[in-house]
Design a protein around this motif. Structure first.
Motif, short mmCIF file in Angstrom:
data_model
loop_
_atom_site.label_atom_id
_atom_site.label_comp_id
_atom_site.label_asym_id
_atom_site.label_seq_id
_atom_site.Cartn_x
_atom_site.Cartn_y
_atom_site.Cartn_z
N UNK A 1 0.84 -1.19 0.00
CA UNK A 1 0.00 0.00 0.00
C UNK A 1 0.88 1.24 0.00
N UNK A 2 0.41 2.29 -0.67
CA UNK A 2 1.12 3.56 -0.68
C UNK A 2 0.80 4.36 0.56
N UNK A 3 1.82 5.04 1.10
CA UNK A 3 1.64 5.98 2.20
C UNK A 3 1.59 7.36 1.58
N UNK A 4 0.48 8.08 1.78
CA UNK A 4 0.27 9.36 1.11
C UNK A 4 -0.02 10.45 2.14
N UNK A 5 0.63 11.60 1.99
CA UNK A 5 0.34 12.75 2.84
C UNK A 5 -1.00 13.33 2.40
N UNK A 6 -1.96 13.34 3.29
CA UNK A 6 -3.31 13.80 2.97
C UNK A 6 -3.33 15.25 2.50
N UNK A 7 -2.47 16.10 3.06
CA UNK A 7 -2.47 17.52 2.73
C UNK A 7 -1.84 17.82 1.37
N UNK A 54 4.24 9.93 1.72
CA UNK A 54 4.36 10.34 3.12
C UNK A 54 5.60 9.70 3.75
N UNK A 55 6.77 10.26 3.44
CA UNK A 55 8.03 9.73 3.96
C UNK A 55 8.09 9.87 5.48
N UNK A 56 7.53 10.93 6.02
CA UNK A 56 7.53 11.14 7.48
C UNK A 56 6.79 10.00 8.19
N UNK A 57 5.66 9.55 7.65
CA UNK A 57 4.92 8.43 8.25
C UNK A 57 5.75 7.16 8.18
N UNK A 58 6.44 6.94 7.08
CA UNK A 58 7.31 5.76 6.96
C UNK A 58 8.40 5.79 8.03
N UNK A 59 8.98 6.96 8.27
CA UNK A 59 10.01 7.10 9.31
C UNK A 59 9.44 6.84 10.69
N UNK A 71 -8.62 -1.73 -10.28
CA UNK A 71 -8.51 -2.49 -9.04
C UNK A 71 -8.75 -1.55 -7.87
N UNK A 72 -9.15 -2.11 -6.75
CA UNK A 72 -9.34 -1.31 -5.54
C UNK A 72 -8.05 -1.32 -4.75
N UNK A 73 -7.63 -0.14 -4.30
CA UNK A 73 -6.43 0.02 -3.50
C UNK A 73 -6.78 0.78 -2.23
N UNK A 74 -6.03 0.51 -1.17
CA UNK A 74 -6.21 1.21 0.09
C UNK A 74 -5.07 2.20 0.22
N UNK A 75 -5.37 3.49 0.17
CA UNK A 75 -4.36 4.55 0.27
C UNK A 75 -4.28 4.97 1.73
N UNK A 76 -3.09 4.86 2.32
CA UNK A 76 -2.91 5.09 3.76
C UNK A 76 -2.46 6.52 4.02
N UNK A 77 -3.16 7.17 4.98
CA UNK A 77 -2.82 8.53 5.39
C UNK A 77 -2.15 8.58 6.76
N UNK A 78 -2.51 7.65 7.66
CA UNK A 78 -1.97 7.67 9.02
C UNK A 78 -2.00 6.26 9.59
N UNK A 79 -1.38 6.07 10.76
CA UNK A 79 -1.31 4.75 11.38
C UNK A 79 -1.39 4.87 12.89
N UNK A 80 -1.93 3.80 13.51
CA UNK A 80 -1.99 3.72 14.97
C UNK A 80 -1.42 2.38 15.41
#
Length: 118
Positions: free
Chosen positions: A55-61, A66-71, A99-108
């Protein structure tokens, strides 16, 4: 906003320079499996486990990787840990197929937001 829980196998993010154009290529993604295994064996056949999904990590803004979320995920040491991701489901075209993909903005992690990297 949708939430999904997955077990993290890898986190990858960074920037490289394209040799042809000289433009930077930026990426941030996470490779995961379902937190619960799936047994769909039929007629004595066995199929157990979960496929790997990236899944891609994407900065919502900004809409950029979203490299910061990966870090933050790497700093939290989430390898082989269940993590609840927040994002949206999106339809993407891949090799001519929708295809359906889940684009990730944040994590807990353990019901707490992942701490910012220092």
């Amino acid at each position: 906003m949708a939430t999904e829980t997955y077990v993290v196998l890898s986190v990858s993010a960074g920037t490289i320079i394209d040799k042809d154009s000289g433009n930077p290529i930026v990426w941030a993604n996470v490779e995961v499996v379902n937190a619960h295994s799936n047994n769909n064996g039929r007629d004595g056949n066995v199929s157990y486990g979960s496929p790997r999904v990236k899944f891609n990590l994407v900065n919502r803004d900004t809409g950029k990787p979203h490299i910061e979320l990966a870090k933050r995920l790497e700093h939290a040491k989430v390898y082989l840990q269940p993590v609840t991701f927040e994002g949206v489901f999106d339809v993407v075209k891949q090799k001519g197929e929708e295809k359906i993909s889940f684009v990730i903005f944040d994590a807990q992690l353990e019901h707490k937001p992942v701490a910012k990297a220092s």
